[in-house]
Design a protein around this motif. Sequence first.
Motif, PDB file in Angstrom:
ATOM      1  N   GLY A 171       0.750  -1.300  -0.055  1.00 60.02           N
ATOM      2  CA  GLY A 171       0.132   0.144  -0.110  1.00 60.02           C
ATOM      3  C   GLY A 171       0.776   1.307   0.182  1.00 60.02           C
ATOM      4  O   GLY A 171       0.334   2.205   0.332  1.00 60.02           O
ATOM      5  N   GLN A 293      -9.516  -0.818  -3.097  1.00 58.52           N
ATOM      6  CA  GLN A 293      -9.511  -1.091  -1.816  1.00 58.52           C
ATOM      7  C   GLN A 293      -8.181  -1.177  -1.192  1.00 58.52           C
ATOM      8  O   GLN A 293      -7.283  -1.198  -1.759  1.00 58.52           O
ATOM      9  CB  GLN A 293     -10.457  -2.455  -1.550  1.00 58.52           C
ATOM     10  N   SER A 295      -5.353  -0.540   2.424  1.00 60.11           N
ATOM     11  CA  SER A 295      -4.994   0.777   3.070  1.00 60.11           C
ATOM     12  C   SER A 295      -3.628   1.293   2.747  1.00 60.11           C
ATOM     13  O   SER A 295      -2.820   0.526   2.281  1.00 60.11           O
ATOM     14  CB  SER A 295      -5.152   0.455   4.597  1.00 60.11           C
ATOM     15  N   ARG A 296      -3.609   2.480   2.964  1.00 59.25           N
ATOM     16  CA  ARG A 296      -2.361   3.288   2.254  1.00 59.25           C
ATOM     17  C   ARG A 296      -1.408   3.142   3.471  1.00 59.25           C
ATOM     18  O   ARG A 296      -1.590   3.226   4.724  1.00 59.25           O
ATOM     19  CB  ARG A 296      -2.597   4.879   2.197  1.00 59.25           C
TER      20      ARG A 296
END
Length: 451
Positions: A171, A293, A295-296
């Motif tokens: 991510g 979708q 998370s970063r």
Amino acid sequence: MNLPENFIAQMQHILGAEYSVFAESLEQETPTTIRLNPRKKVTNEVLFDQNTEPVKWNADGRYLPQRPVFTLDPAFHAGAYYVQEASSMFVAEAIKQTLDFDKPLRVMDLCAAPGGKTTLLASLLNEKSLLVANEVIKSRVAPLKENLEKWGFPNYIVSNHDPEDMIDLEGFFDLVLTDAPCSGEGLFRKDPKARNEWSEDSVQLCSARQKRILQAAAMLVAPNGYLCYSTCTYNEKENQENAKWLTQTADFEEVKLNIPADWNITEKSFGYQFYPHKTKGEGFYLAIFRKTQGSRAEVRGKVKFNRVPQKKVELLKKWLANPEYFEFYEKPEGAIVAIPTNLTNEYSAILRVLQKRSSGFEIGQFKGEDFIPSHDLALSTAISDDLPHVDLSKEDALKFLKKEQISVENAPNGWLLARYEGLNLGFMKVIGNRMNNYLPKEWRIRMDIPE
Ligand SMILES: C[S@@+](CC[C@H](N)C(=O)[O-])C[C@H]1O[C@@H](n2cnc3c(N)ncnc32)[C@H](O)[C@@H]1O
């Protein structure tokens, strides 16, 4: 042209009645194209005074009327342009339509050597963005690094990993370019080796390897970030089928691009295909996807090198156009690394996770109070414009690039930039009547220069 029989059958199936025009186009010469470096303007360069023709899908691309001996053009060594096949320059258009290049971006070029597309990415990125160029095959890393140094974008790291090693960067990236190793059908015209090595088995192997690389690439992309997949083949198993597979097995949706009809690029069920009978260039395929979708990766951390003490930072400032953009660190063996102030967290993460990599923009090293500038600095677009320099004729520029002695009259003692048509070629050090040429030995021109 002697083409593998099964390849002919495959292309007849894909192209139908168009096949004969396609086959004829393979008998024609490959166009020679260069892509100009927008940050290195040449004041007067014969190469570009020829009747060049623009590449429709890339404002920096030019077709040359014939292929010159690039080694004999000092501007080539200075990174004023890259010799790149025209179709592959389309990567720039695809990502310009999807990403906002005014923002600071984290970009990974996963299969980067020798650096054609990495330099293209570097042309688009702003001074707050980070570019990681990865190449798994060790022997291909040095040419990649050399091409990047020449291009002059300072915010880059070169790494030497299998994409599957990078799980801890999940991510992390706004864009991952995956210019995958492929069966090379699009290069049959210019590369007989690609023709001879082609088989249906090798296509299967390529397709499976591409899936593995794509899976690793997908994991690296931040949500709302992009994965750009490209090959230089026409093969549907490697192109559309893998693109479709990605959207079915990971959280990605394909992005459709706006492409003017007169560019003659063929839209496929997934992605875009260049054919040499329709566009002036080689076979090329590209598809771009948005991650929906995940998370970063937010990163915090300190760069593990020592900060350069302020007194020495003062001595460094004159070498850079905007020293305030950087923090300066000293590696254990003494090299000074300039890291963009807004990217220290990102650098700390990359330097920690990727063990086999460069440390970023090494600008030189101190010997006592003296600073020895690096070649990377000489070619960087971050270098100050106000350093002493000497303008060389083409003849002297080529001598410099052969790492020979050149005589420079009335030159002041100290560091002097060798310059050709406004472009830095490297450093010289003048001591009395002596001139030491600091061009790295591995970079010197080895061919004889005609009188
Ligand atoms: C098509 S070339 C890249 C060309 C480059 N992007 C350019 O524009 O100059 C594909 C690259 O992938 C590398 N490669 C080979 N096997 C790989 C693997 N399993 N994972 C990642 N990269 C691989 C090759 O060494 C090669 O440099």
